[in-house]
Write a protein that holds these residues in place. Structure first.
Motif: not given
Length: 531
Positions: A17-20, A89-91, A519-520, A529-530
């Motif tokens: 699934k899409f995460s962010q 995650f956040r910047y 992470a890509c 994605y997770y």
């Protein structure tokens, strides 16, 4: 993969699934070259993620969802539902790691390892080294600070990222009717000039020309006098360069890898591998040197190198001929000989002009248990058991559909693209990138038929195609099972009839060390994605 070396029973395919996404492009937006991501790396805990780009910048992200379920352990145990650990995650911060630099060479033979040809510089020549980040590796954290290594083609740097408290001066000796709140430094200095204070707290206000004997102050001094206070009201992240490891490579650095001892690391270029101590930046030891006496005798170069995850004396490096060498630094100071050699024998009659080019390994990764090595060449992913050097235990076909197009790929240089690979923390799956911003996830457990194709977009399953059946063959032993995996890419178009776009290549990706999260990088965008 289990500790006995065999491949575990097949697990069910994951539902990704899409995460962010960070840095998502809008339709028609032009991407600047310096913004394209060139390196991705999770830290050992998975709570931090670092990316590097072609502009020499390093961007850090931190995980936030793990903190949302904090609280006493007893309260968490009383919950009658499982906590959803949707990774978020956040910047966190970013800093400029490398700048372009001009390097001078004296009689230096440069190598293009695509075809191993020489360019002879006469005497003094200058070459501009671009700022692009080639690799990032996390080091052990200490005292709440984060440490990481970053490198471009020539220079490696050790960075320390920590929170520093911002100190401010408050409670200045100012008058409320003149300045609101605590006032500013400027207003307090004006007050000090117009109303000078005595050492005992009195305020000596008198007309100009009067003597000090005429001055008197109230008993107990002036009640409005306050001593300035230095307080820390906020914190800011500061990145500082602690070490610069330079002037040790004549050729472009392609790999850096931390040792499990926490004190040393290696750096590799086309012909040499150097061993460094993190605390010593002006000295390194050459442990592998494949440069021949006569450069015309050069037949292969180093393409990737990595330390064993638990044995500090062992490391592996790959070559442009498709081989992997395992070396033991206890054998000799200069590891010219290898402990084991892993390579797949060429099928009779299959050699062509492109054989050596597509066999060149672009990336290798150790599994977390240190028992297996994952390698990526242009056409396939291969999983190797370090206790079996007769051949890979599994081969995953990634670009087999491109075999008829190798001439075109050679003409546009796509055949030289260097795709990275990664393994899941449990060792049950492997992943690598492809064209059209696609990436593949394969199950490597025994009997697994998992071969998922995902797109780096908010709808990762949009390009999903039917997975054909897999053929297997045995080498005659349980640990020697070799599986030829045919992925979902045997044609030049996807399930929707869209042609693959070779200009959109997903070269860099990383798997979370403990969870099924990937992470890509797709150009300047970071997708997560997770499952």
């Amino acid at each position: 993969m289990n500790n006995g070396g065999g491949l575990e029973a097949a697990a069910l395919p994951l539902d990704w699934k899409f995460s962010q996404v960070f840095g998502e492009r809008t339709a028609g937006e032009e991407v600047q070259e310096v913004d394209i991501i060139s390196a991705i790396e999770f830290d050992g805990t998975g709570d931090h993620l670092a990316t590097g780009d072609r502009g020499g910048r390093v961007v850090l992200f931190e995980r936030t969802d793990a903190r949302d379920h904090g609280g006493p352990r007893r309260d968490l145990e009383m919950m009658d539902y499982s906590i959803s650990r949707h990774p978020e995650f956040r910047y966190k911060t970013e800093f400029q790691s490398h700048e372009p630099e001009l390097v001078h060479f004296w009689n230096l033979d440069l190598i293009n390892w695509h075809f191993i040809y020489l360019i002879q510089f006469d005497y003094l020549k200058s070459l501009e080294i671009e700022e692009k980040i080639n690799k990032i590796r996390w080091c052990q954290s200490a005292n709440g600070a984060l440490y990481l290594l970053s490198t471009n083609d020539k220079t490696i740097k050790l960075w320390k990222v920590q929170e520093k408290k911002v100190k401010k001066v408050c409670d200045l000796n100012v008058y409320p009717e003149k300045v609101a709140g605590n006032g500013s430094i400027g207003s307090s200095s004006i007050s000090a000039i117009s109303k000078p204070c005595a050492s005992n707290g009195g305020c000596r206000v008198r007309p100009f020309g009067c003597s000090s004997d005429d001055f008197s102050f109230p008993p107990g001094g002036i009640s409005t006098l306050r001593l300035p206070m230095v307080t820390c009201q906020e914190t800011s992240l500061v990145a500082g360069c602690r070490r610069i490891y330079a002037h040790a490579h004549d050729y472009h650095i392609n790999s850096i890898s931390n040792n499990s001892d926490g004190e040393t690391f290696i750096s590799a270029d086309d012909l040499r591998i150097n061993l460094w101590n993190l605390e010593i930046s002006n000295q390194s030891f050459n442990i592998v040197d494949v440069k021949p006496t006569n450069m015309e005798d050069l037949t292969e170069v180093i393409t990737s190198a990595e330390f064993h995850p638990t044995h500090c004396n062992m490391l592996a490096y790959s070559s442009s001929k498709g081989s992997i060498r395992l070396i033991d630094m206890r054998q000799s100071a200069l590891c010219d000989t290898h402990s084991k050699l892993f390579e797949e024998q060429e099928a009779p009659g299959s050699r062509s002009f492109f054989t050596e080019i597509i066999a060149s390994i672009s990336d290798i990764k150790f599994a977390k248990d240190g028992r297996h090595i994952l390698s990526r060449d242009y056409m396939t992913l291969k999983l190797w058991d370090i206790n079996m050097d007769s051949g890979p235990v599994a081969t995953f076909q990634v670009h087999e559909y491109l075999r008829p197009k190798l001439c075109d790929l050679y003409e546009n240089d796509s055949i030289f693209d260097k795709f990275e690979c990664c393994l899941s923390g449990d060792g049950h799956r492997v992943a690598t990138g492809s064209y059209s911003n696609l990436f593949r996830v394969f199950g490597c457990s025994e009997g697994s038929t998992e071969a998922t194709t995902l797109e780096a977009s908010k709808n990762p399953m949009r390009r999903q195609v039917q997975t054909p059946s897999r053929a297997t063959r045995s080498l005659g032993s349980l640990s020697g099972v070799v599986r030829r995996v045919k992925g979902a890419d045997n044609t030049g178009v996807d399930a929707n009839g869209n042609a693959y776009d070779f200009s959109m290549k997903l070269l860099h990706l990383a798997w979370h060390p403990t969870e099924n999260s990937i992470a890509c990088a797709a150009s300047n965008s970071l997708y997560m994605y997770y499952a």
